[in-house]
Design a protein around this motif. Structure first.
Motif, PDB file in Angstrom:
ATOM      1  N   SER A 162      36.780 -40.956  15.253  1.00  0.00           N
ATOM      2  CA  SER A 162      35.766 -39.919  15.256  1.00  0.00           C
ATOM      3  C   SER A 162      36.275 -38.414  14.908  1.00  0.00           C
ATOM      4  O   SER A 162      37.736 -38.539  15.097  1.00  0.00           O
ATOM      5  N   ASN A 163      35.866 -37.589  14.681  1.00  0.00           N
ATOM      6  CA  ASN A 163      36.237 -36.044  14.569  1.00  0.00           C
ATOM      7  C   ASN A 163      36.871 -35.794  16.072  1.00  0.00           C
ATOM      8  O   ASN A 163      38.090 -35.230  16.082  1.00  0.00           O
ATOM      9  N   GLU A 164      36.300 -36.331  17.106  1.00  0.00           N
ATOM     10  CA  GLU A 164      36.602 -35.457  18.134  1.00  0.00           C
ATOM     11  C   GLU A 164      37.762 -36.541  18.851  1.00  0.00           C
ATOM     12  O   GLU A 164      38.536 -35.976  19.216  1.00  0.00           O
ATOM     13  N   LEU A 165      37.680 -37.732  18.507  1.00  0.00           N
ATOM     14  CA  LEU A 165      38.978 -38.456  18.802  1.00  0.00           C
ATOM     15  C   LEU A 165      39.903 -38.118  18.018  1.00  0.00           C
ATOM     16  O   LEU A 165      41.360 -37.640  18.816  1.00  0.00           O
ATOM     17  N   LEU A 166      40.153 -37.755  16.777  1.00  0.00           N
ATOM     18  CA  LEU A 166      41.231 -37.382  16.118  1.00  0.00           C
ATOM     19  C   LEU A 166      41.631 -35.833  16.582  1.00  0.00           C
ATOM     20  O   LEU A 166      42.959 -35.618  16.730  1.00  0.00           O
ATOM     21  N   ASP A 167      41.022 -35.113  16.849  1.00  0.00           N
ATOM     22  CA  ASP A 167      41.196 -33.638  17.524  1.00  0.00           C
ATOM     23  C   ASP A 167      41.861 -34.012  18.855  1.00  0.00           C
ATOM     24  O   ASP A 167      42.860 -33.301  19.090  1.00  0.00           O
ATOM     25  N   GLU A 168      41.363 -35.056  19.605  1.00  0.00           N
ATOM     26  CA  GLU A 168      42.027 -35.054  20.911  1.00  0.00           C
ATOM     27  C   GLU A 168      43.495 -35.717  20.785  1.00  0.00           C
ATOM     28  O   GLU A 168      44.440 -35.350  21.441  1.00  0.00           O
ATOM     29  N   PHE A 169      43.627 -36.656  19.849  1.00  0.00           N
ATOM     30  CA  PHE A 169      44.869 -37.420  19.301  1.00  0.00           C
ATOM     31  C   PHE A 169      46.068 -36.141  19.028  1.00  0.00           C
ATOM     32  O   PHE A 169      46.888 -36.264  19.379  1.00  0.00           O
ATOM     33  N   THR A 170      45.576 -35.298  18.018  1.00  0.00           N
ATOM     34  CA  THR A 170      46.389 -34.323  17.845  1.00  0.00           C
ATOM     35  C   THR A 170      46.736 -33.229  18.838  1.00  0.00           C
ATOM     36  O   THR A 170      48.000 -33.002  19.051  1.00  0.00           O
ATOM     37  N   ASP A 171      45.882 -32.951  19.873  1.00  0.00           N
ATOM     38  CA  ASP A 171      46.136 -32.241  20.949  1.00  0.00           C
ATOM     39  C   ASP A 171      47.396 -32.775  21.860  1.00  0.00           C
ATOM     40  O   ASP A 171      48.083 -32.442  22.203  1.00  0.00           O
ATOM     41  N   ALA A 172      47.040 -34.058  22.008  1.00  0.00           N
ATOM     42  CA  ALA A 172      47.776 -34.980  23.253  1.00  0.00           C
ATOM     43  C   ALA A 172      49.184 -35.198  22.362  1.00  0.00           C
ATOM     44  O   ALA A 172      49.959 -34.915  23.147  1.00  0.00           O
ATOM     45  N   LEU A 173      49.207 -35.283  21.347  1.00  0.00           N
ATOM     46  CA  LEU A 173      50.723 -35.252  20.448  1.00  0.00           C
ATOM     47  C   LEU A 173      51.486 -34.140  20.713  1.00  0.00           C
ATOM     48  O   LEU A 173      52.557 -34.038  20.782  1.00  0.00           O
ATOM     49  N   GLU A 174      50.771 -32.901  20.727  1.00  0.00           N
ATOM     50  CA  GLU A 174      51.368 -31.470  20.976  1.00  0.00           C
ATOM     51  C   GLU A 174      51.614 -31.311  22.416  1.00  0.00           C
ATOM     52  O   GLU A 174      52.742 -30.886  22.635  1.00  0.00           O
ATOM     53  N   CYS A 175      50.727 -31.720  23.280  1.00  0.00           N
ATOM     54  CA  CYS A 175      51.040 -31.813  24.406  1.00  0.00           C
ATOM     55  C   CYS A 175      52.317 -32.480  25.065  1.00  0.00           C
ATOM     56  O   CYS A 175      53.054 -32.005  25.827  1.00  0.00           O
ATOM     57  N   LEU A 176      52.418 -33.816  24.271  1.00  0.00           N
ATOM     58  CA  LEU A 176      53.510 -34.695  24.776  1.00  0.00           C
ATOM     59  C   LEU A 176      55.015 -34.152  24.357  1.00  0.00           C
ATOM     60  O   LEU A 176      55.875 -34.842  24.620  1.00  0.00           O
ATOM     61  N   LYS A 177      54.767 -33.359  23.262  1.00  0.00           N
ATOM     62  CA  LYS A 177      56.233 -32.697  22.952  1.00  0.00           C
ATOM     63  C   LYS A 177      57.149 -32.078  24.145  1.00  0.00           C
ATOM     64  O   LYS A 177      58.024 -32.335  23.962  1.00  0.00           O
ATOM     65  N   SER A 178      56.344 -31.478  25.166  1.00  0.00           N
ATOM     66  CA  SER A 178      56.997 -30.835  26.286  1.00  0.00           C
ATOM     67  C   SER A 178      56.716 -31.781  27.619  1.00  0.00           C
ATOM     68  O   SER A 178      57.316 -31.492  28.608  1.00  0.00           O
ATOM     69  N   GLU A 179      55.768 -32.727  27.735  1.00  0.00           N
ATOM     70  CA  GLU A 179      55.298 -33.299  28.725  1.00  0.00           C
ATOM     71  C   GLU A 179      55.516 -34.854  28.771  1.00  0.00           C
ATOM     72  O   GLU A 179      55.640 -35.214  27.576  1.00  0.00           O
ATOM     73  N   GLY A 180      55.272 -35.557  29.814  1.00  0.00           N
ATOM     74  CA  GLY A 180      55.337 -37.072  29.480  1.00  0.00           C
ATOM     75  C   GLY A 180      56.738 -37.701  29.467  1.00  0.00           C
ATOM     76  O   GLY A 180      57.777 -36.895  29.620  1.00  0.00           O
ATOM     77  N   ALA A 181      56.692 -38.811  29.246  1.00  0.00           N
ATOM     78  CA  ALA A 181      58.107 -39.531  29.194  1.00  0.00           C
ATOM     79  C   ALA A 181      58.916 -39.376  27.822  1.00  0.00           C
ATOM     80  O   ALA A 181      58.254 -39.017  26.783  1.00  0.00           O
ATOM     81  N   PRO A 182      60.074 -39.889  27.901  1.00  0.00           N
ATOM     82  CA  PRO A 182      60.767 -39.848  26.530  1.00  0.00           C
ATOM     83  C   PRO A 182      60.381 -40.752  25.518  1.00  0.00           C
ATOM     84  O   PRO A 182      60.668 -40.170  24.326  1.00  0.00           O
ATOM     85  N   VAL A 183      59.582 -41.572  25.719  1.00  0.00           N
ATOM     86  CA  VAL A 183      59.078 -42.327  24.527  1.00  0.00           C
ATOM     87  C   VAL A 183      57.542 -42.255  24.562  1.00  0.00           C
ATOM     88  O   VAL A 183      56.855 -42.539  25.789  1.00  0.00           O
ATOM     89  N   ILE A 184      56.782 -42.397  23.309  1.00  0.00           N
ATOM     90  CA  ILE A 184      55.189 -42.316  23.244  1.00  0.00           C
ATOM     91  C   ILE A 184      54.747 -43.787  22.765  1.00  0.00           C
ATOM     92  O   ILE A 184      55.425 -44.314  21.769  1.00  0.00           O
ATOM     93  N   GLY A 185      54.081 -44.189  23.476  1.00  0.00           N
ATOM     94  CA  GLY A 185      53.310 -45.428  22.981  1.00  0.00           C
ATOM     95  C   GLY A 185      51.992 -45.311  22.670  1.00  0.00           C
ATOM     96  O   GLY A 185      51.090 -44.352  23.365  1.00  0.00           O
ATOM     97  N   ILE A 186      51.295 -45.834  21.569  1.00  0.00           N
ATOM     98  CA  ILE A 186      49.878 -45.682  21.124  1.00  0.00           C
ATOM     99  C   ILE A 186      49.289 -47.079  21.061  1.00  0.00           C
ATOM    100  O   ILE A 186      49.735 -47.818  20.427  1.00  0.00           O
ATOM    101  N   ARG A 187      48.317 -47.343  21.584  1.00  0.00           N
ATOM    102  CA  ARG A 187      47.369 -48.510  21.700  1.00  0.00           C
ATOM    103  C   ARG A 187      45.866 -48.317  21.780  1.00  0.00           C
ATOM    104  O   ARG A 187      45.567 -46.977  22.022  1.00  0.00           O
ATOM    105  N   GLY A 188      45.190 -49.437  21.583  1.00  0.00           N
ATOM    106  CA  GLY A 188      43.712 -49.227  21.799  1.00  0.00           C
ATOM    107  C   GLY A 188      43.242 -50.004  22.991  1.00  0.00           C
ATOM    108  O   GLY A 188      43.758 -51.125  23.250  1.00  0.00           O
TER     109      GLY A 188
END
Length: 289
Positions: free
Chosen positions: A35-61
């Motif tokens: 959905s538009n809302e999910l995609l907006d949250e996805f984009t925001d989370a990717l930006e957030c994870l540039k400086s936060e979180g673990a050294p590797v990002i995993g994506i799953r459903g």
């Protein structure tokens, strides 16, 4: 020390586990459709994870599958002109380009991104996987095209740098065509295929080994390999998919199909395009003597 992400979302969630931060699609009741809302949250989370979180990002459903692709009643809906119902190809192109730009952000992200695919991964969800750094799939995953051919030139062209033009055409020409996890590895679309119950642990184990490499070294390794891929045309493959899809959205046959969808509904129209076979070709049931 890893700075675990603290941001909360409605349609996705972040889960920190040692060397990996999982970004999880969390619309299981809607097949994790984008959905538009999910995609907006996805984009925001990717930006957030540039400086936060673990050294590797995993994506799953969450739930039975990775994602059924774009929410057809929302993100998958073509723009129209003014107050009328005629498609607006210019606005449609911009909409489609925004979708691809979200995935290019994965390609350009400073951290390695691994996608874990289970269950189904259809249409726009496969676009996302193409731009991941590594893709691990369940053996029995179903990965493929939409059943109803109301667009085109948007999904399979992005597969072409990974699987070659002949396999991309075979996938695209048959409505609802799909491959399983083992075939995805054979074709070069995915890195590894594992039993579904081992998928998450396999990705977490891989992330743990990747994280032994210092972040700045990972960043430059990713950047240098991306540049090599781009020199071979990887980024170029995504430049024109929005135009091709927007063009097809105003084709008479596509407009007729969309009218049928409005009159009879998705399930009824899908019956005309379903097939018992999937790619690759399966042998005949008749035994050879």
């Amino acid at each position: 020390m890893t700075n675990a992400p603290s941001k909360k979302y409605e349609h996705i969630y972040l889960e920190h586990k040692g060397s990996i931060t999982w970004l999880v699609f969390n619309r299981p009741g809607q097949a994790n459709s984008f959905s538009n809302e999910l995609l907006d949250e996805f984009t925001d989370a990717l930006e957030c994870l540039k400086s936060e979180g673990a050294p590797v990002i995993g994506i799953r459903g969450e739930g039975r599958g990775f994602s059924a692709g774009y929410d057809i009643g929302q993100v998958g809906k073509a723009n129209t002109t003014g107050q009328g119902s005629a498609p607006d190809p210019v606005a449609d192109r911009e909409r489609l380009s925004r979708n691809v730009a979200r995935y290019i952000a994965m390609w350009e992200h400073p951290k390695p991104i691994i996608v874990a695919v289970h269950g189904y991964c259809i249409a726009g969800a496969t676009q996302l996987c193409v731009y991941a750094d590594i893709t691990v799939v369940a053996d029995d995953a179903k990965i493929g095209e939409p059943t109803i051919p109301i667009g085109g030139g948007y999904i399979a062209p992005l597969w072409t740098p990974l699987v070659g033009h002949k396999r991309a055409k075979e996938l695209a020409f048959v409505p609802g065509n799909s491959i399983d996890g083992k075939t995805a590895v054979e074709w070069g679309w995915a890195n590894h295929s594992v039993p579904s119950d081992q998928l998450v642990s396999a990705v977490e184990s891989l992330a743990e080994r990747i994280a032994k490499t210092p972040p700045e070294v990972l960043r430059i390794k990713k950047l240098s390999i991306n540049r090599a891929a781009e020199a071979m045309g990887f980024r170029e493959a995504g430049k024109h998919v929005a135009e091709m899809d927007a063009l097809l959205h105003v084709a008479p046959s596509v407009l007729e199909l969309k009218q049928k969808l409005g009159e009879f509904g998705l399930k009824e129209v899908m019956k005309d395009f379903r097939s018992d076979r999937t790619t690759p070709l399966v042998p005949s049931d008749d035994k050879q003597e």
